[in-house]
Write a protein that holds these residues in place. Structure first.
Motif, mmCIF file in Angstrom:
data_model
loop_
_atom_site.group_PDB
_atom_site.id
_atom_site.type_symbol
_atom_site.label_atom_id
_atom_site.label_comp_id
_atom_site.label_asym_id
_atom_site.label_seq_id
_atom_site.Cartn_x
_atom_site.Cartn_y
_atom_site.Cartn_z
ATOM 1 N N GLY A 1 30.817 35.563 49.225
ATOM 2 C CA GLY A 1 31.268 36.880 48.853
ATOM 3 C C GLY A 1 31.005 37.174 47.388
ATOM 4 O O GLY A 1 30.501 36.349 46.631
ATOM 5 N N LEU A 2 31.360 38.337 47.042
ATOM 6 C CA LEU A 2 31.199 38.830 45.675
ATOM 7 C C LEU A 2 32.086 38.031 44.722
ATOM 8 O O LEU A 2 33.245 37.771 45.027
ATOM 9 C CB LEU A 2 31.582 40.308 45.644
ATOM 10 C CG LEU A 2 31.263 41.076 44.373
ATOM 11 C CD1 LEU A 2 29.760 41.325 44.276
ATOM 12 C CD2 LEU A 2 32.010 42.392 44.375
ATOM 13 N N THR A 3 31.548 37.660 43.573
ATOM 14 C CA THR A 3 32.337 36.909 42.598
ATOM 15 C C THR A 3 33.113 37.855 41.686
ATOM 16 O O THR A 3 32.784 39.048 41.579
ATOM 17 C CB THR A 3 31.440 36.020 41.716
ATOM 18 O OG1 THR A 3 30.569 36.866 40.953
ATOM 19 C CG2 THR A 3 30.645 35.020 42.545
ATOM 20 N N VAL A 4 34.107 37.307 41.019
ATOM 21 C CA VAL A 4 34.886 38.064 40.039
ATOM 22 C C VAL A 4 33.956 38.571 38.935
ATOM 23 O O VAL A 4 34.080 39.711 38.478
ATOM 24 C CB VAL A 4 36.031 37.194 39.465
ATOM 25 C CG1 VAL A 4 36.700 37.867 38.290
ATOM 26 C CG2 VAL A 4 37.029 36.857 40.563
ATOM 27 N N LEU A 7 32.074 41.568 40.221
ATOM 28 C CA LEU A 7 32.996 42.700 40.289
ATOM 29 C C LEU A 7 33.170 43.307 38.907
ATOM 30 O O LEU A 7 33.120 44.530 38.733
ATOM 31 C CB LEU A 7 34.353 42.277 40.855
ATOM 32 C CG LEU A 7 35.454 43.337 40.791
ATOM 33 C CD1 LEU A 7 35.095 44.560 41.630
ATOM 34 C CD2 LEU A 7 36.788 42.743 41.225
ATOM 35 N N GLY A 8 33.364 42.461 37.902
ATOM 36 C CA GLY A 8 33.522 42.949 36.532
ATOM 37 C C GLY A 8 32.312 43.738 36.065
ATOM 38 O O GLY A 8 32.443 44.803 35.453
ATOM 39 N N MET A 76 40.731 47.251 37.682
ATOM 40 C CA MET A 76 39.514 46.616 38.186
ATOM 41 C C MET A 76 39.641 46.303 39.679
ATOM 42 O O MET A 76 38.716 46.562 40.453
ATOM 43 C CB MET A 76 39.193 45.343 37.407
ATOM 44 C CG MET A 76 37.831 44.776 37.773
ATOM 45 S SD MET A 76 37.307 43.413 36.737
ATOM 46 C CE MET A 76 38.117 42.054 37.541
ATOM 47 N N PHE A 77 40.786 45.789 40.086
ATOM 48 C CA PHE A 77 40.939 45.465 41.502
ATOM 49 C C PHE A 77 41.157 46.715 42.356
ATOM 50 O O PHE A 77 40.828 46.720 43.544
ATOM 51 C CB PHE A 77 42.029 44.410 41.710
ATOM 52 C CG PHE A 77 41.540 43.032 41.352
ATOM 53 C CD1 PHE A 77 40.757 42.312 42.233
ATOM 54 C CD2 PHE A 77 41.817 42.477 40.115
ATOM 55 C CE1 PHE A 77 40.270 41.057 41.902
ATOM 56 C CE2 PHE A 77 41.341 41.227 39.769
ATOM 57 C CZ PHE A 77 40.562 40.509 40.669
ATOM 58 N N ILE A 85 35.564 46.286 48.788
ATOM 59 C CA ILE A 85 35.245 44.898 48.441
ATOM 60 C C ILE A 85 36.403 43.999 48.862
ATOM 61 O O ILE A 85 36.199 42.885 49.330
ATOM 62 C CB ILE A 85 34.941 44.770 46.935
ATOM 63 C CG1 ILE A 85 33.697 45.594 46.595
ATOM 64 C CG2 ILE A 85 34.771 43.312 46.523
ATOM 65 C CD1 ILE A 85 33.470 45.817 45.110
ATOM 66 N N VAL A 86 37.621 44.496 48.683
ATOM 67 C CA VAL A 86 38.827 43.806 49.134
ATOM 68 C C VAL A 86 39.710 44.822 49.852
ATOM 69 O O VAL A 86 39.555 46.035 49.669
ATOM 70 C CB VAL A 86 39.618 43.154 47.966
ATOM 71 C CG1 VAL A 86 38.833 42.033 47.315
ATOM 72 C CG2 VAL A 86 40.019 44.185 46.936
#
Length: 166
Positions: A1-4, A7-8, A76-77, A85-86
């Motif tokens: 999956g997408l990493t932190v 995402l940043g 951000m989340f 994404i989540v």
């Protein structure tokens, strides 16, 4: 999956596309970099409230600074939620820090004079920026966003433009 980390990057790109102020981008970028140093390679899906709270606690910050990190994580989340994404925002449950509203204390004339003399000696290029902060009441981002055209010495007026102010 997408990493932190990814995402940043995406979130910062979105903020730039929305024409956020450069100072805002720098501040958010600094926080993203701190998060990436600790958890950048982890999948976004592995982020939990406890994991983020532990990271926040390890920063050694409190009060208003802790609250700016809380708002950063929530924003951000929330971007990750809006972009599928989540499914949920792990930072959404963080409570704001309750603080008594206290007016900032003004620095003494002697302290400002000492700072200005030291800056004049070691970093004279900073004198104008600090002068508009100390004597004009500007925030650092506002002062850094100014140029000499913002100051009318004859009329003793300083213009803080919307693109550099809050």
């Amino acid at each position: 999956g997408l990493t932190v980390e990814e995402l940043g990057k995406r979130w910062l790109a979105k903020l730039k596309a929305q024409k956020c102020r450069p100072m805002t981008i720098r501040e958010r970028g600094y926080k993203v970099a701190k998060l990436n140093a600790a958890m950048g390679k982890l999948p976004v899906l592995s982020m939990t409230r406890d994991r983020l709270e532990t990271w926040l606690g390890g920063l050694g910050v409190a009060g208003a600074t802790w609250d700016t990190y809380r708002r950063f994580l929530r924003a951000m989340f929330q971007y990750a939620v809006k972009n599928n994404i989540v499914e949920y925002n792990p930072a959404a449950a963080f409570d704001p820090v309750r603080q008594d509203e206290v007016l900032p204390q003004a620095m003494s004339v002697g302290a400002v004079e000492s700072i200005m003399r030291t800056v004049q000696q070691y970093a004279p290029i900073m004198v104008p920026t600090l002068a508009v902060q100390f004597f004009g009441g500007c925030r650092p981002g506002e002062a850094l966003g100014m140029d000499w055209s913002a100051i009318d010495f004859k009329q003793k007026i300083m213009r803080v433009l919307p693109e550099t102010s809050k």
